[in-house]
Scaffold this active site. Structure first.
Site, PDB file in Angstrom:
ATOM      1  N   GLU A  49     -11.716   4.768  -4.644  1.00 44.08           N
ATOM      2  CA  GLU A  49     -11.927   3.329  -4.763  1.00 44.08           C
ATOM      3  C   GLU A  49     -12.499   2.961  -6.130  1.00 44.08           C
ATOM      4  OE1 GLU A  49     -10.959   1.304  -2.537  1.00 44.08           O
ATOM      5  OE2 GLU A  49     -10.612   2.651  -0.844  1.00 44.08           O
ATOM      6  N   ARG A  81       0.869  -1.182   0.000  1.00 44.76           N
ATOM      7  CA  ARG A  81       0.000   0.000   0.000  1.00 44.76           C
ATOM      8  C   ARG A  81       0.898   1.221   0.000  1.00 44.76           C
ATOM      9  NH1 ARG A  81      -2.770   4.076   0.371  1.00 44.76           N
ATOM     10  NH2 ARG A  81      -4.921   4.200   1.079  1.00 44.76           N
ATOM     11  N   ARG A 121      -0.420  -5.493   4.517  1.00 45.28           N
ATOM     12  CA  ARG A 121       0.251  -4.978   3.324  1.00 45.28           C
ATOM     13  C   ARG A 121       1.442  -4.134   3.751  1.00 45.28           C
ATOM     14  NH1 ARG A 121      -4.958  -2.166   0.633  1.00 45.28           N
ATOM     15  NH2 ARG A 121      -4.843  -1.195   2.698  1.00 45.28           N
TER      16      ARG A 121
END
Length: 292
Positions: free
Chosen positions: A75, A67, A134
């Site tokens: 999104e 990320r 992540r």
């Protein structure tokens, strides 16, 4: 020292070594060319998930999902909350505009990073991983910070946290907002749903959503690529004869008898299926742009 004691010591040493290991290669001493540079690593980007999330591979073949630090692009796989983007209207128009820019951010990331060898680094003020495990990183490509470019070019907002480079990022965000660059056009509606006009000049069709990124292989999931058309007029809009074209020059012509009542929508899917009042099927691949 007894054999038992020796084994205990060995197990303790192994436990300490393993405790410092993870899927991440940061902190290793590998000497392969370009592999490490202090707390930086050179990796190959293997997949673009969206504008701020990518997958990459280390030289040893280990895969990671990362990320991007300090940025948040709209999104494309879930709903957007316009309130997260300062000044964007908290309504369907704002959400649709943000989704459009989410797709643009994904395409930007794909054009810059896909299959490229890039340099990644951590931030001393941030945890190495987020709650989804992540890796949180900066990405540098051709000497430029990709994270910063996302903000500067209006593909992302600054994600509020204490990351070291936040002052520079906030400055870039302010400049993008003042210049109405990228997603910040959504503040006044100029970057949202695309509209067209019919022959009498009245506002006609709008495009509140374009879903350009399919899940998985594009050629095996064609109907996850679609465009939503909406009647923005105050009377019924006949679509028969209207055409939709993609970037490759393919054209779809809306069949006869298709019309939209006030506020109604119809979804045009790239793949095959049976047309209905609310669903149309193109039958071939393409990212859509409408025209009359």
């Amino acid at each position: 020292m007894s054999l038992r004691s020796s084994l205990l010591v060995l197990l303790v040493v192994l436990a300490v070594v393993l405790a410092g290991c993870s899927c991440s290669q940061f902190g290793t001493t590998q000497t392969a060319e370009g592999e490490t540079n202090g707390e930086e690593l050179t990796v190959t980007v293997t997949r673009i998930v969206d504008g701020d999330t990518v997958e990459f591979e280390y030289r040893n073949g280990t895969q990671e999902t990362v990320r991007l630090l300090g940025v948040d692009t709209p999104e494309v796989h879930t709903a957007n909350d316009p309130e997260e983007f300062e000044g964007v209207p908290n309504d369907d128009s704002g959400a649709g505009c943000l989704r459009n820019w989410g797709h643009k951010a994904s395409e930007f990331a794909r054009s810059v990073l896909a299959d490229e060898r890039v340099t990644i680094s951590l931030d001393p003020n941030e945890s190495p991983r987020d709650r989804y495990d992540r890796l949180l990183v900066y990405i540098r490509d051709d000497g430029k910070s990709f994270n910063h470019q996302l903000v500067k070019q209006g593909y992302a907002r600054v994600y509020d946290s204490d990351f070291v480079r936040n002052e520079r990022f906030y400055s870039a965000e302010s400049a993008a907002q003042r210049g109405k660059i990228g997603l910040w056009k959504c503040r006044d509606g100029s970057g949202g749903s695309r509209t067209t006009k019919n022959s009498d000049g009245a506002t006609g069709l709008s495009v509140p959503q374009i879903h350009a990124d399919t899940a998985g292989n594009d050629h095996e999931n064609l109907n996850d690529e679609y465009v939503v058309l909406k009647n923005g007029r105050t009377d019924t809009l006949a679509l028969s004869g209207w055409t939709i074209s993609d970037d490759s020059g393919h054209t779809y012509r809306v069949p006869s008898g298709v019309s939209l009542a006030v506020g109604e929508t119809v979804t045009l899917y790239t793949g095959s299926g049976s047309d209905s009042a609310s669903e149309l099927y193109w039958g071939q691949v393409g990212r859509c742009e409408q025209r009359r």
